[in-house]
Design an enzyme around this catalytic site. Structure first.
Site, mmCIF file in Angstrom:
data_model
loop_
_atom_site.group_PDB
_atom_site.id
_atom_site.type_symbol
_atom_site.label_atom_id
_atom_site.label_comp_id
_atom_site.label_asym_id
_atom_site.label_seq_id
_atom_site.Cartn_x
_atom_site.Cartn_y
_atom_site.Cartn_z
ATOM 1 N N ASP A 30 45.999 150.904 -4.746
ATOM 2 C CA ASP A 30 45.224 152.076 -4.375
ATOM 3 C C ASP A 30 44.705 151.848 -2.960
ATOM 4 O O ASP A 30 44.667 150.711 -2.474
ATOM 5 C CB ASP A 30 44.078 152.272 -5.362
ATOM 6 C CG ASP A 30 43.253 153.516 -5.062
ATOM 7 O OD1 ASP A 30 43.828 154.498 -4.574
ATOM 8 O OD2 ASP A 30 42.035 153.477 -5.294
ATOM 9 N N THR A 61 41.653 153.720 -1.031
ATOM 10 C CA THR A 61 40.207 153.752 -0.824
ATOM 11 C C THR A 61 39.499 152.853 -1.821
ATOM 12 O O THR A 61 39.668 152.994 -3.028
ATOM 13 C CB THR A 61 39.685 155.193 -0.955
ATOM 14 O OG1 THR A 61 40.409 156.035 -0.068
ATOM 15 C CG2 THR A 61 38.208 155.254 -0.618
ATOM 16 N N ARG A 94 39.983 159.935 8.310
ATOM 17 C CA ARG A 94 39.896 160.885 7.212
ATOM 18 C C ARG A 94 39.201 162.121 7.746
ATOM 19 O O ARG A 94 38.097 162.038 8.297
ATOM 20 C CB ARG A 94 39.107 160.303 6.042
ATOM 21 C CG ARG A 94 39.085 161.237 4.834
ATOM 22 C CD ARG A 94 38.511 160.549 3.625
ATOM 23 N NE ARG A 94 38.526 161.424 2.465
ATOM 24 C CZ ARG A 94 38.097 161.077 1.271
ATOM 25 N NH1 ARG A 94 37.639 159.846 1.068
ATOM 26 N NH2 ARG A 94 38.134 161.925 0.264
ATOM 27 N N GLY A 138 39.109 152.182 -9.669
ATOM 28 C CA GLY A 138 38.403 153.264 -10.348
ATOM 29 C C GLY A 138 39.128 153.739 -11.584
ATOM 30 O O GLY A 138 40.235 153.308 -11.908
ATOM 31 N N ALA A 139 38.487 154.672 -12.285
ATOM 32 C CA ALA A 139 39.078 155.220 -13.507
ATOM 33 C C ALA A 139 40.323 156.042 -13.205
ATOM 34 O O ALA A 139 41.163 156.230 -14.082
ATOM 35 C CB ALA A 139 38.044 156.082 -14.239
ATOM 36 N N ASN A 140 40.459 156.539 -11.970
ATOM 37 C CA ASN A 140 41.658 157.293 -11.613
ATOM 38 C C ASN A 140 42.911 156.441 -11.711
ATOM 39 O O ASN A 140 44.015 156.959 -11.805
ATOM 40 C CB ASN A 140 41.521 157.863 -10.197
ATOM 41 C CG ASN A 140 40.553 159.014 -10.143
ATOM 42 O OD1 ASN A 140 40.263 159.626 -11.167
ATOM 43 N ND2 ASN A 140 40.030 159.318 -8.969
#
Length: 1294
Positions: free
Chosen positions: A563, A565, A770, A973-975
């Site tokens: 991932d 970020t 970003r 993260g949970a994503n």
């Protein structure tokens, strides 16, 4: 989760009967329209309550002749019905009795056999049991056997009522008259409330159901299938989840209806069973390994090996005790972690409220959230009010999240992921609630127990998927080979004894002893010891593992997905600057300090002051600044400003101040603007007539206050958030929208977007920034009621573009070094992120994932409209990401050539070229749907995957696995939960509960854990190989020794076996795995993963042959001695197997020779570099090796009387003892040289030779795809239009 639309109003009507007939008819018509018009939209949503998708991106095989549960979902399982056969049952138990229960024990290991022997296959309609078959990745098969429960409505309701009534006796508050009336009515109830697939309920007098993996499945009479009891809400229109009368207490479930539903849904309790000590003991003892141990002990007792049998029994008992203690500890720890209970207020209808325990909640209950907050024990949809929720336990994000009421939209279907900002998930903590006009903060329960988000995570722990690893498969095959070899030895021994007339009972048991020798009983314990040591080393480095079997798998990782970020880059963002828009649709140079925006705009000519400025008055805040200060979800908790890091950075840069009422100051909750942001402009020029009066009035008079009226939370699918705000003292309302530039631009009036917008945006994203865009419009609505009901879609159009906010997301300090380290170790690295594609490309270059001279090709698609759209699929396009990568066609050294159509085609055959594909989530879906044949190519060449949803991340991991990559996933993260769970080795950088689906969790939020895990995994894998080969060689060595001694009528003595097995083998194997991994850079080739490959098999065969050769040589030399007398001659042709007298010169020669062989084999397999340190640094192993060698030499040369008597040694003359010593020394040299030269430098290199690869080609599919790409001109890259660097000078400061 339901596929079709439903209406919660109809559900509530079953309990309070308050809806009118006209309302029912209107809602029924609405249902029919929704079912016709929203079918396509509903099919796009996941069917599982945890968000599992049924997208065509993940194909699920179906057999028309097989019944399924959860058909088309990720957890699809085959289902077969069975009915008891009395004849088969009687016959089976007769054989069980005849075999003294041995057959029943076999059935315990293979329960499907027992089912087939006692039941017959039948239709599900009349089945008494079901066989549930899970197929994992078309490789692993797991079965569950469950009994079908048939109960009447009264039986089920009374059972649930008895449990509830016990709890109600604890409090007098529950003894209200309406409760007693409902309880009395239960006895007269004759129906249950069974859920339909559309969210409605139907009545039934009885039910057939079974439970599998903590979820219930109910028989549907109409469709003739078992359907999972699912959550309410998903797939239903958002409007059907609302009820206008809930605030007046006129909605909710009666106690009777709640009991009916609890009978079906079960209690709201995540039950983690803790098995009793007796149950765990039986399960351990019935393990095939311990059954083999028991049989072996009995054989040893029969042949009078009492001491050896006793030692093994003690060791086995210790192993069982440790296993039971650890299992109980883990089960209690998990139960204590997930257990939770509280009380909560529910609405019963007719204005009645009741306080109940959270275990009694059922889907459909309307609950009231307290103002002081609470911990959620169910999943619920927020209907009224606003909540500040801490979701760190699920997402790992420590910042609070603002939850707003679910919008009332008849044409939008609810989905927990898409509407996560309106959903309260189990396990999260509601910090505080807010309400308007004395409204209660209310929510409707959608999921309870294991159907909740937290329940699905616990289920993932309790029922983990099987670990697919080649080493384990090969180890079972090799044990089978050893068992076959033992069978041959056993058969040979029996036949020989029968022929010689010595087939007594004791001799037969001695033959059985060959099987216990050839299959090492200590092998599982030795393998487990190595894994436990590796797990402890990981814990010392703050890497925690919940699946120890995955440690060996991590040693063979050759592809890591990251991932971006929070994983590759820092969690926080730094505001780099803003780029306002002025009149004439143009950007002004970027401002690094937003506070200076007013000053910058005031210096422009009046007609240049564009939409970023409200007016030319210095005391009026610019709209861009006001949008940055208001368009966020920040809140004050414990006196600190909390929220999303991006929002926090933007707000802090404006210099505004956020003011909120405290929890105790409830009087302010009734205000239209509970959250206010204030701004005090710098003192203006007093000579300016427009500002002089205001400034003279003092600071308070110049202070600007803006109240946030309503928030529209950020949605990942919409890629934006929005708010409605009002400047205090003015009537005008403002609407601000903030989100991805592409999305915000599509909502704005074209004449407000600068003409060079795309070029400016591209320049910033190429630099790795970003970028966030803001837009604005004036709201004409004045009614507070309408403001609370208006939908964002009604306002998100005809916006005025205000400008860009540029943020910088820096790499973590060690990211580049770690990525380079992985690349040097030939571990492929892939970025999979939800961020912008160009930003991801820039970060990939910065961290070294893409080389400075490597080309990046962006894969995109174009919708074909018109004559060319006959096939109905988009056209894929391939463009170079950087214009500087395009070389002139005339350059003969260019890595690209231009064809006649003007497309630039990459020359993949150029060995100096390293190409990378960059793909967005939308394009990934198009490729999977329309270009399945290109999926392997895109996966092999793809390095950057941007704008990927959580489901798409999981699909990518699975696609890599299908090409035989051994995939690791690292996320924070949970994503990333789905991808972490699907990967061979998932590494979570978060402490959230969602991370429990990942085998590994790092306490340090750094990707440095990845090479450390690979290093430890490689060390553990090599250690496992070494232990396995050593234990196998030990068994074969002992097998050879016993077979030679059997030939001459003798055997090893009881204490000789004890010395070899307990003091030599156990001591050496126990410390074998203490060798640390090699501390240097990772080797550029992973260790072998197959035990049946050429080097390990060749090593074992050669070493065993050398063992047999030296033992045979010792016997030959012995027989040539003048003083030697054969054993059978001395004992009058009576074997020691019959008399128990084994002492002889032959016994001494074989025992003494084998002692040294066990030691030298341990030394030969204790390899160091490149994956482990040299064995000399393993002080435990060196100590055990030295002690074993010293004592063995003592036994060999001149043992004392007690030792000779203990081991029953017949000592030969000293000259022969020195011969044995010389042979042992020679074998040490030969074995070590063989392992170093023949194996490591010979067979290992042979496997990489072209000859061997032609003879045995590698089976990895990704290698074939790479070869296919090299032989083709794919991908065809289109020529790019030259872009002028419009803001290069501005971003050069970075």
């Amino acid at each position: 989760m339901y596929k079709n639309s439903g209406c919660l109003n109809e559900i509530v009507a079953m309990s309070n009967n308050k809806l009118k007939d006209t309302e029912d008819n209107r809602l029924a018509e609405q249902h029919q329209l929704l079912r016709k018009g929203l079918t396509k939209q509903m099919n796009q949503f996941p069917n599982g309550e945890d968000g599992r998708t049924t997208s065509p991106d993940i194909p699920y095989s179906r057999n028309a002749n097989v019944s399924y549960i959860n058909a088309g979902e990720e957890d699809q399982m085959e289902l077969y019905g069975y009915r008891r056969s009395n004849f088969r049952t009687a016959l089976t138990w007769l054989f069980i009795l005849k075999t003294l229960g041995i057959l029943r024990m076999v059935f315990h290991w293979f329960p499907e056999w027992f089912l087939n022997c006692t039941y017959t296959r039948c239709s599900l309609e009349v089945a008494e049991k079901v066989l549930i078959v899970e197929i994992y990745q078309k490789k692993h098969r797991r079965v569950h056997i469950r009994s079908i429960t048939c109960m009447s409505a009264l039986e089920i309701i009374n059972a649930a009522n008895n449990q509830t009534a016990k709890g109600k006796k604890k409090s007098a508050e529950h003894c209200n008259s309406h409760v007693l009336q409902d309880l009395n009515r239960i006895d007269d109830a004759s129906s249950l409330s069974l859920p339909n697939s559309d969210g409605t309920f139907r009545s039934a007098t009885s039910v057939r159901m079974f439970t599998c993996k903590k979820l219930r499945y109910i028989w549907n009479i109409e469709t003739k299938e078992f359907l999972k009891v699912k959550s309410l809400g998903p797939g239903m229109p958002t409007s059907s989840l609302h009820h206008a009368e809930a605030q007046q207490g006129l909605a909710g479930l009666s106690l009777l209806e709640q009991q009916r539903r609890r009978a079906i849904f079960g209690s709201n309790f995540i039950n983690v069973p803790v098995k009793s000590v007796l149950e765990l003991l039986l399960l351990e003892v019935l393990n095939p390994f311990y059954i083999f141990q028991v049989v072996s002990v009995l054989i040893w007792i029969m042949i009078e090996y009492y001491y050896f049998a006793a030692a093994i029994m003690v060791m086995s008992a210790a192993g069982i005790t440790i296993s039971i203690i650890q299992t109980r500890k883990n089960q209690k720890k998990l139960r204590n972690t997930v257990h939770g209970s509280d009380i909560i207020d529910v609405c019963r209808g007719s204005g009645v409220y009741e306080t109940i325990r959270t275990e009694e909640l059922v889907p459909g209950d309307i609950i009231i959230l307290p103002a002081t907050g609470c911990t959620m024990h169910c999943d619920a949809i927020l209907l009224f009010g606003t909540c500040i929720v801490n979701e760190s336990m699920l997402t790992g994000e420590s910042v609070p999240v603002t939850k707003t009421p679910l919008p009332f939209q008849p044409d939008v279907l609810y989905h927990p992921k898409e509407h996560s900002r309106h959903t309260l998930f189990s396990g999260t903590k509601v910090v505080q609630t807010r309400f308007y006009n004395d409204e209660k903060v209310m929510a409707v329960v959608t999921s309870t127990g294991f159907m909740t988000a937290k329940g699905s995570l616990v289920s993932a722990i309790m029922y983990p998927p099987p670990v697919d690893f080649r080493f384990e498969r090969d180890s079972y095959r090799f044990i089978g080979f050893l068992a076959s070899l033992a069978s041959i030895g056993f058969t040979y021994s029996i036949v020989k004894k029968i022929i010689s007339g010595e087939a007594g009972l004791k001799v037969v048991f001695h033959s059985f002893d060959i099987i216990t020798i050839c299959v090492p009983p200590a092998l599982p314990a030795a393998m487990t010891a190595g894994i436990i040591l590796a797990q402890k080393r990981l814990e010392q480095r703050n890497i925690f593992c919940i699946s120890p079997r995955s440690i060996n798998v991590s040693g063979s990782l050759n592809c890591i997905c990251f991932d971006k970020t929070g994983t590759l880059t820092e969690d926080g963002l730094d505001l780099w600057g803003i780029v306002p828009v002025v009149e004439s649709r143009r950007y002004i140079p970027p401002l690094r300090t937003p506070l200076k925006l007013s000053q910058a705009l005031s210096t422009l000519r009046p007609y240049d002051r564009g939409p970023s400025s409200a007016s030319c008055n210095k005391l009026d805040p610019p709209l861009l600044l006001m949008g940055m200060a208001t368009c966020h979800s920040l809140t004050i908790i414990d006196g600190n400003l909390s929220g999303d890091p991006l929002d926090l950075k933007m707000f802090e840069s404006t210099g505004w101040v956020l003011v909120e009422p405290s929890n105790e100051d409830t009087s302010k909750y009734d205000n239209i603007c509970p959250t206010v942001v204030t701004w005090t402009p710098e003192g203006g020029n007093k000579t300016d007539p427009e500002t002089y009066d205001s400034v003279e009035s003092g600071a308070d008079g110049a202070k600007v206050e803006v109240g946030i009226v309503r928030q529209f939370p950020f949605s990942s699918s919409l890629q934006r958030m929005a708010i409605i705000c009002k400047r205090i003292g003015q009537e005008q309302l403002h609407f601000f929208c903030k989100g991805s530039p592409e999305m915000v631009q599509s909502l704005c009036k074209p004449d407000t977007v600068p003409g060079n917008h795309n070029q400016i945006l591209e320049e910033y994203t190429r630099q790795g920034f970003r970028v966030i865009a803001l837009a604005h419009r004036v709201v004409e609505i004045r009614s507070l009621h309408k403001l609370q009901k208006v939908q964002r879609e009604d306002l998100e159009h005809e916006l005025t573009f205000l400008g860009l906010v540029v943020l910088e997301n820096r790499l973590k300090p060690d990211t580049k070094a770690i990525v380079n380290q992985l690349s040097d170790a030939a571990v492929r690295t892939i970025m999979v992120t939800g961020d912008n594609l160009l930003t991801a490309i820039s970060v990939a270059r910065d961290c070294g994932m893409v080389g400075s001279h490597d080309q990046v090709v962006i894969v995109n698609y174009e919708e074909i409209i018109g004559a060319g759209s006959t096939e109905g699929k988009p056209r894929l396009t391939y463009t170079l990401a950087e214009k500087s990568s395009i070389q002139t066609p005339s350059n003969t050294t260019s890595p690209s050539t231009m064809n006649s159509s003007g497309d630039t085609t990459l020359d993949i055959n150029d060995t100096d070229f390293t190409g990378h594909l960059a793909i967005t989530g939308k394009c990934w879906s198009v490729i999977q749907e329309h270009y399945q044949d290109l999926v392997p190519r895109c996966v092999v060449k793809g390095t950057i995957f941007a704008r990927m949803s959580p489901d798409q991340k999981q699909q990518l991991v699975q696609a890599l696995q299908q090409l035989n990559y051994v995939v690791g996933m690292c996320g924070d993260g949970a994503n990333d939960c789905g991808a972490l769970k699907a990967a061979h080795a998932g590494i979570s950088l978060s402490d959230s509960e969602a991370s429990v689906a990942s085998p590994f969790t790092s306490r340090e939020a750094s990707i440095s854990c990845v090479p450390e895990l690979i290093r430890q995994g490689r060390c553990a894998l090599v250690t496992s190989f070494g232990i396995f080969k050593y234990m196998a060689a030990y068994s074969l060595t002992q097998f050879i020794s016993v077979m030679i001694l059997y030939e001459i009528g003798t055997n090893l003595t009881d204490f000789q076996f004890l010395y070899i097995d307990l003091f030599l083998i156990c001591s050496l194997s126990a410390v074998f795995g203490r060798t640390q991994p090699h501390p240097g850079p990772l080797f550029n080739h992973p260790p072998l993963t197959s035990l049946l490959s050429l080097p390990p098999v060749g090593s074992l065969l050669i070493q065993v042959c050398l063992v047999g050769l030296f033992q045979a040589l010792s016997m030959i030399i012995l027989t040539k001695q003048d003083w030697f007398v054969p054993y059978m001659t001395l004992h009058n042709n009576v074997t020691g197997l019959a008399t128990g007298d084994y002492a002889s010169h032959e016994n001494y020669a074989i025992f003494s020779m084998s002692m040294c062989q066990y030691i030298v084999l341990a030394l030969a397999y204790a390899k160091g570099r490149p994956f482990r340190e040299v064995f000399l640094k393993n002080y435990w192993f060196v100590g055990a090796l030295g002690a074993s060698t010293a004592f063995s030499l003592y036994v060999l040369i001149d043992p004392g009387y007690a030792i000779k008597k203990w081991l029953e040694l017949e000592m030969p003359p000293m000259e022969f003892r020195l011969v044995i010593f010389s042979l042992s020394a020679a074998q040490v040299i030969v074995c070590l040289l063989t392992e170093e030269i023949v194996i490591d430098r010979g067979l290992v290199k042979v496997m990489d030779s072209s000859f061997w690869l032609k003879l045995r080609p590698r089976k990895e599919k990704y290698l074939a795809v790479e070869k296919e790409i090299k032989l083709s001109d794919w991908p065809p890259v289109e020529n790019l239009v030259e872009l002028s660097p419009l803001v290069t000078s501005a971003v050069a400061q970075k």
